[in-house]
Every structure is written in structure tokens, then in C-alpha cells.
Design an enzyme around this catalytic site. Structure first.
Site, PDB file in Angstrom:
ATOM      1  N   ALA A   1      -1.565  10.780   2.287  1.00  0.00           N
ATOM      2  CA  ALA A   1       0.376  11.815   2.398  1.00  0.00           C
ATOM      3  C   ALA A   1       0.416  13.325   1.946  1.00  0.00           C
ATOM      4  CB  ALA A   1       1.407  10.288   1.586  1.00  0.00           C
TER       5      ALA A   1
ATOM      6  N   GLY B   1      -4.254   7.967   3.411  1.00  0.00           N
ATOM      7  CA  GLY B   1      -3.757   8.734   4.972  1.00  0.00           C
ATOM      8  C   GLY B   1      -4.322   8.740   6.238  1.00  0.00           C
TER       9      GLY B   1
ATOM     10  N   GLU C   1      -7.142   6.109   6.953  1.00  0.00           N
ATOM     11  CA  GLU C   1      -6.445   4.931   7.674  1.00  0.00           C
ATOM     12  C   GLU C   1      -6.068   5.693   9.507  1.00  0.00           C
ATOM     13  OE1 GLU C   1      -2.995   2.785   4.877  1.00  0.00           O
ATOM     14  OE2 GLU C   1      -2.762   5.409   5.445  1.00  0.00           O
TER      15      GLU C   1
ATOM     16  N   GLU D   1      -5.385   5.762  -3.727  1.00  0.00           N
ATOM     17  CA  GLU D   1      -2.964   5.571  -4.256  1.00  0.00           C
ATOM     18  C   GLU D   1      -3.050   4.753  -5.297  1.00  0.00           C
ATOM     19  OE1 GLU D   1      -4.111   6.134   0.485  1.00  0.00           O
ATOM     20  OE2 GLU D   1      -5.142   4.719  -0.644  1.00  0.00           O
TER      21      GLU D   1
END
Length: 270
Positions: A75, A122, A125, A145
Site C-alpha cells: 500500500a 499488498g 496479497e 505491516e
């Protein structure tokens, strides 16, 4: 034929190569100056692209790739910071990201991720929501994270736990430790390893193999495979609740500031 989506600074899903004659489409993430960090615009455009591809009966398979040194560093922390303490905006971002990832995994088209460099947060992911992962031998996957005072928010915890089991998942999630693609292949998450300069070649070969198979059977098989993901639903719910709660903590704000100021954060447990 190449279709170019107009976007500010060429920094979202703005360029994908349309190979409709061959039934394979490549989508290329193009924010190399920030290691392909994903922002709201990224997810909005991914939705729009996938809607068009799913509606085209000539498309049989999709390849996801990225420009620059990394697949995706996750992100966009600058966008996180722009939310300030507005939990509602952060929640909207998380929903948008999760919906975009599920658009890949729950759609009917098989999706192949061609991963090079870093796939973090992300970015990991994004790859995990694809059906097959082809990775460069020197690539790595991770969930950093925890160093930002957060947890994964796009089913990352659920997917890695389902894919590798408790202890390998704990290594990735509790330590935020990047894992080499070779180890991810040993764990069964990466399906194909390739030299860095042949990743796209190998991904294209797998896409062509699926292109030449019966499309209805491919879609049905993908539904069967993704049914397993339904079992991860409760973990995903807890994951979503946790990331929203953690966003409002002082530790998370300190982590964002430290990231911007390029210094070590000081966490106080509040």
C-alpha cells in the site's frame, strides 16, 4: 494492440497489452518510482479493467506483472498518511483494496502473477489472490505491516496461513520477515521459479497452456479451487477488524511518520 488508460503521472493500472487474438491479456502495474505502491486509483482501475475482460468471451487468461525493480511494495504509505486520524477513509481504502483483490480471485478468468523483486504487504496479497504464481529466483515475499503497527488487510494473513500452515505463517507475520521465492516454492505457494530474465516468458507459457484448455471447465475448476477460500472467511473477518482498530493507535501514526522521515520508530504500546 495496446490499450492505455489515462491517469495522473502514469501511476496506476494504466497500461495493459491486449492479446485478444491469442486469448491472453497482460496487465502491467506502472508506478516504478515508488516500487509500484498501490493506492485507491490502482484498485479502481483494476476493477474497471477486469470488468471489461470478464465480459469479453475471447479472453481466456490474464497475466499480472509490474514494471521496475519490484512487483509491488504494498500500500502507498503516503496515502495512508493523508487519511490522518480519519478511520472512515482508511476503512474505505481497505474495502476498495479487498474488493479489487477478490475481483481477481473470484472472477472466472484464470490469473497468473509474474513476480520479480519484492512483493510486500499488498504486493504479496495481490500475488496470492492470483491462481498461479511464477516468481523470479531472486524475488521475495513478505508482510511488513507489523512494523507499521498494523496487520495485513486484504486477506493476507488468511491466505498465507491457509497456504503454509501456522509456524511458517507466524514467521512471516510476527517477524515481518521477507521470505525468498525459493522457500515459498518449497512451501507450495510459488508454483514456478524462473531466472529473473525469464519470469514473463514462463508466465506466458502457463497462460497459453490454460488458454488452450476448455474455458467452461477452467471456470468450473477455478470455482472448485476457490471454495477452499470460504473456510478462511472468519480469519479474514478478524483480520479486517484488527487492521481498522490498529489504524487509530498512536503506534501506527508514529510508524507512518517515521517512514516518511526515514528514521527508526519509537513504539509505546498505545
Amino acid at each position: 494492440l495496446t490499450t492505455r488508460f489515462e491517469a495522473e503521472n502514469m501511476d496506476a493500472w494504466v497500461d495493459w497489452q491486449d492479446e485478444r487474438a491469442d486469448g491472453v491479456v497482460e496487465l502491467c502495474l506502472r508506478r516504478p518510482s515508488c516500487l509500484n505502491a498501490q493506492r485507491s486509483r490502482t484498485f479502481e482501475e483494476l476493477h474497471a479493467v477486469m470488468d471489461g475482460l470478464e465480459a469479453d468471451p475471447g479472453i481466456r487468461c490474464v497475466i499480472l506483472r509490474a514494471e521496475g525493480r519490484a512487483f509491488s511494495a504494498g500500500a502507498d504509505i503516503k496515502e495512508y498518511e493523508s487519511f490522518g486520524e480519519d478511520a472512515g477513509r482508511f476503512a474505505a481504502f481497505q474495502r476498495l483494496a479487498s474488493d479489487a483483490y477478490r475481483r481477481l480471485s473470484e472472477g472466472g478468468l484464470p490469473v497468473v502473477a509474474a513476480v520479480h523483486g519484492l512483493a510486500l504487504g499488498g504486493g504479496a496479497e495481490l500475488a496470492l489472490h492470483c491462481d498461479l504464481i511464477v516468481a523470479a529466483e531472486d524475488a521475495s515475499f513478505g508482510f511488513p505491516e507489523i512494523a507499521l503497527g498494523l496487520v495485513p488487510g486484504g486477506m493476507g494473513a488468511a491466505l498465507v496461513l491457509d497456504g503454509v500452515g501456522y509456524h511458517p505463517a507466524a514467521r512471516m507475520l510476527l517477524l515481518g520477515e521477507p521470505i525468498p521465492a525459493r522457500r515459498m516454492a518449497e512451501w507450495g505457494i510459488v508454483g514456478f521459479l524462473a531466472p529473473a530474465d525469464r519470469v514473463l516468458e514462463v508466465a506466458r507459457a502457463q497462460a497459453r497452456r490454460m488458454r488452450d484448455l476448455p474455458p467452461l471447465a477452467l471456470r468450473a475448476t477455478k470455482r472448485l479451487l476457490r471454495a477452499r477460500r470460504l473456510q478462511a472467511g472468519e480469519i479474514a473477518r478478524l483480520e479486517s477488524e484488527a487492521v481498522l482498530e490498529l489504524f487509530g493507535t498512536a503506534d501506527a501514526r508514529e510508524a507512518f511518520r517515521a517512514f516518511r522521515e526515514k528514521r527508526a520508530p519509537v513504539f509505546r504500546g498505545r
